[in-house]
Design an enzyme around this catalytic site. Structure first.
Site, PDB file in Angstrom:
ATOM      1  CG  ASP A  64      -1.852  -1.151   1.291  1.00 27.20           C
ATOM      2  OD1 ASP A  64      -2.069  -1.785   0.245  1.00 27.20           O
ATOM      3  OD2 ASP A  64      -2.366  -1.438   2.386  1.00 27.20           O
ATOM      4  NE  ARG A  65       1.208   8.225  -2.246  1.00 30.37           N
ATOM      5  CZ  ARG A  65       1.100   9.173  -3.161  1.00 30.37           C
ATOM      6  NH1 ARG A  65       0.223   9.043  -4.124  1.00 30.37           N
ATOM      7  NH2 ARG A  65       1.871  10.232  -3.122  1.00 30.37           N
TER       8      ARG A  65
END
Length: 237
Positions: A64-65
């Site tokens: 995930d970012r």
């Protein structure tokens, strides 16, 4: 805009590239147009190879970012197929360290849920088994440390991921009232935070896979970074 960064590369040969993704950087380009990991690494390969064509580089798993840590990317189609096969057949190990708000009932355990992703909101939720589109999600956790802070109890855990579902670790802990530190999407304590992509208490710290060509068992480790882990180190002593 995310500033251009130099990506730490732990290992590289003709088949694979293992790197440490910075927290806050997207794996691939998105609507924000911030610099992404894949573009930076392709630029690195282009300069390294001195060629005129765009180099092949394939993402076989994601982070995930807001999450930083270890990733392996494939430099050939054959390597991509091999790594994807290992992931599907549970021969690819992914270990994380996380800082959660609250304390689990047990010092170690297994979470088994069915998760459903909402593409419109980019959120995932725990649903009943048999829900159309839901996928099984399994992880093991083990407590490393737990401390009292002004914000309440924070617990440091090791997470062994057995499936790679969208936002899996974040959702499974949050569904049990143990949201990750700094998670503006799933932890109610941080939802009003303005930093949409602030670092969260989750880091990919260990990867184990078999080299696509040699068959050698490859093991990579790194220490977790970020505000949440710094907080645990400082307040624990």
């Amino acid at each position: 805009m995310t500033k251009k960064k130099k990506i730490p590369i732990l290992f590289e040969d003709e088949s694979v590239l293992v790197c440490e993704k910075p927290a806050g950087m997207p794996v691939q380009g998105d609507k924000t147009r911030d610099m992404d990991l894949l573009t930076l690494l392709k630029n690195h390969l282009f300069e390294e190879q001195g060629g005129e064509e765009e180099p092949y580089l394939s993402i076989v798993h994601r982070l995930d970012r807001p999450v930083g840590g270890l990733m392996v990317l494939a430099k050939t189609k054959e390597a991509a197929a091999s790594l994807s096969h290992q992931i599907q057949n549970l021969k690819f190990e992914k270990n994380y360290q996380a800082v959660i708000c609250g304390s689990p009932k047990e010092d170690f355990g297994t979470f088994e849920d069915y998760l459903l992703k909402n593409g419109k909101t980019n959120r995932t939720e725990v649903v009943a088994k048999g829900t159309p589109g839901a996928k099984q999600a399994v992880l093991d956790y083990e407590l490393i440390d737990s401390i009292e802070t002004k914000e309440g109890v924070l617990t440091w855990v090791l997470v062994i991921l057995h499936t790679g579902r969208h936002h899996q670790i974040r959702v499974q802990f949050a569904s049990r009232g143990l949201g990750l530190y700094g998670d503006t999407k799933y932890n109610p304590a941080f939802r009003k935070t303005k930093k949409t992509y602030q670092e969260i208490g989750l880091y990919s710290t260990r990867l184990v896979f078999y080299h696509p060509v040699t068959g050698e068992k490859m093991i990579f480790k790194t220490e977790p970074r970020g505000e949440a882990f710094d907080k645990m180190d400082v307040e624990a002593f």
